[in-house]
Design a protein around this motif. Structure first.
Motif, PDB file in Angstrom:
ATOM      1  N   ASN A 125      -5.553   5.163  -8.942  1.00  0.00           N
ATOM      2  CA  ASN A 125      -6.792   4.423  -8.700  1.00  0.00           C
ATOM      3  C   ASN A 125      -7.777   5.320  -7.958  1.00  0.00           C
ATOM      4  O   ASN A 125      -7.485   5.787  -6.861  1.00  0.00           O
ATOM      5  CB  ASN A 125      -6.527   3.169  -7.852  1.00  0.00           C
ATOM      6  CG  ASN A 125      -5.717   2.119  -8.591  1.00  0.00           C
ATOM      7  OD1 ASN A 125      -6.257   1.288  -9.309  1.00  0.00           O
ATOM      8  ND2 ASN A 125      -4.397   2.175  -8.427  1.00  0.00           N
ATOM      9  N   LYS A 184     -14.821   4.600 -12.620  1.00  0.00           N
ATOM     10  CA  LYS A 184     -13.777   3.776 -12.006  1.00  0.00           C
ATOM     11  C   LYS A 184     -12.472   3.939 -12.785  1.00  0.00           C
ATOM     12  O   LYS A 184     -12.402   3.642 -13.976  1.00  0.00           O
ATOM     13  CB  LYS A 184     -14.181   2.299 -11.992  1.00  0.00           C
ATOM     14  CG  LYS A 184     -15.288   1.971 -10.994  1.00  0.00           C
ATOM     15  CD  LYS A 184     -15.544   0.475 -10.931  1.00  0.00           C
ATOM     16  CE  LYS A 184     -16.610   0.134  -9.903  1.00  0.00           C
ATOM     17  NZ  LYS A 184     -16.848  -1.321  -9.814  1.00  0.00           N
ATOM     18  N   GLU A 235      -8.579   2.712 -12.789  1.00  0.00           N
ATOM     19  CA  GLU A 235      -7.764   1.652 -12.206  1.00  0.00           C
ATOM     20  C   GLU A 235      -6.383   1.596 -12.855  1.00  0.00           C
ATOM     21  O   GLU A 235      -6.256   1.516 -14.078  1.00  0.00           O
ATOM     22  CB  GLU A 235      -8.461   0.284 -12.356  1.00  0.00           C
ATOM     23  CG  GLU A 235      -9.763   0.178 -11.567  1.00  0.00           C
ATOM     24  CD  GLU A 235     -10.381  -1.211 -11.649  1.00  0.00           C
ATOM     25  OE1 GLU A 235     -10.048  -1.951 -12.594  1.00  0.00           O
ATOM     26  OE2 GLU A 235     -11.184  -1.550 -10.762  1.00  0.00           O
TER      27      GLU A 235
END
Length: 291
Positions: free
Chosen positions: A24, A5, A7
């Motif tokens: 992102n 992930k 971000e």
């Protein structure tokens, strides 16, 4: 299953270039293509994920590992093949992999030998194990590069522009190797070569000027362009005029004459024919019409 992930990732270099602009992305197992022109920010993102440079802001998590807070933990489960894979001048393929295995913390000599032999076989270089890597062809160097990236059973493998400069046969062999490896781990394939992504990846992102301008499957985004890509053969002297008056996605030479692709909801005029879009059209639409 591994999950990466990314971000709100940002990075601005001292010269003012904003290499990463609020990036992102979420990636799971398999081959993930990161497509973009030279200077789009792909290598900056890859170096950041590989903990070779720090970001200005944002976060990166690989499963429960906070990449920025625990870079050492990330490196234990990371395989990395940079764009320029340098080697010691006289080191053999066998010695190179053994050395990397030591750096990855594999201290048992017998275990290292088994791993090295397994990987040399996997990349079809066992018969070349005693040869100097410096004398390898481009394709052989890329294969030994993937072998070193596989040491330590990584969950995340990053390959940066892996097929640049390879001949068609070497490129196909490298593609087959990546596809085989990519079934079990996350592989991020960073490239400006559209065909690499089309042939290998079920998910992708397109990057331009430090931003993600598209993320999803190649099939989905191609479907979105269907009925909106128009083709025409023109004279070389007409290219500039067409670029002024139409949303020209791309132009290329075919049999000595320019063929242009234009983006339009309806037929843009006499002589244009509707064509099936491809990933190259997607790439140029996202980069040329949105930059």
């Amino acid at each position: 299953m591994a999950i990466l992930k990314i971000e709100n990732l940002t990075k601005t270099y001292p010269n003012g270039v904003k290499a990463l602009d609020n990036v992102n992305i979420e990636i799971t197992n398999g081959m993930f293509g990161l497509l973009g022109p030279n200077g789009a920010g792909k290598s900056s993102l890859m170096r950041t994920l590989a903990t070779l440079q720090e970001a200005d802001g944002g976060s990166v998590m690989l499963n429960d590992i906070d990449v920025f807070k625990n870079p050492t933990e990330l490196r234990k489960t990371l395989g990395y093949l940079p764009q320029e894979f340098g080697v010691y001048p006289k080191i053999t393929a066998e010695q190179l992999l053994d050395h990397v295995a030591v750096l990855k913390g594999i201290t048992n000599g017998k275990e290292r030998k088994e791993i090295v032999n397994y990987l040399l076989n996997k990349v079809n270089l066992y018969e070349k194990r005693s040869q100097s890597v410096k004398g390898f062809s481009g394709g052989m160097k890329q294969r030994i590069g993937i072998a070193q990236a596989l040491i330590g059973k990584p969950q995340l493998i990053i390959v940066d522009e892996p097929t640049a400069g390879l001949d068609p046969g070497e490129r196909n062999r490298f593609h087959n190797l990546l596809a085989d490896v990519g079934q079990e781990v996350i592989i991020i394939l960073s490239t400006h070569i559209v065909d690499d992504v089309r042939e290998l990846c079920s998910n992708m992102a397109i990057m331009n000027l430090g931003k993600i301008v598209y993320q999803g499957s190649p099939i989905t985004v191609i479907d979105e362009l269907r009925g909106k890509v128009w083709q025409k053969s023109i004279e070389r002297s007409e290219v500039a005029d067409y670029k002024t008056n139409f949303n020209v996605i791309s132009d290329k030479m075919v049999a000595g004459k320019p063929i242009i692709h234009v983006f339009a909801d309806a037929n843009p005029g006499s002589g244009f024919e509707n064509v099936e879009p491809n990933l190259e059209d997607v790439f140029f639409t996202k980069v040329n019409l949105q930059s």
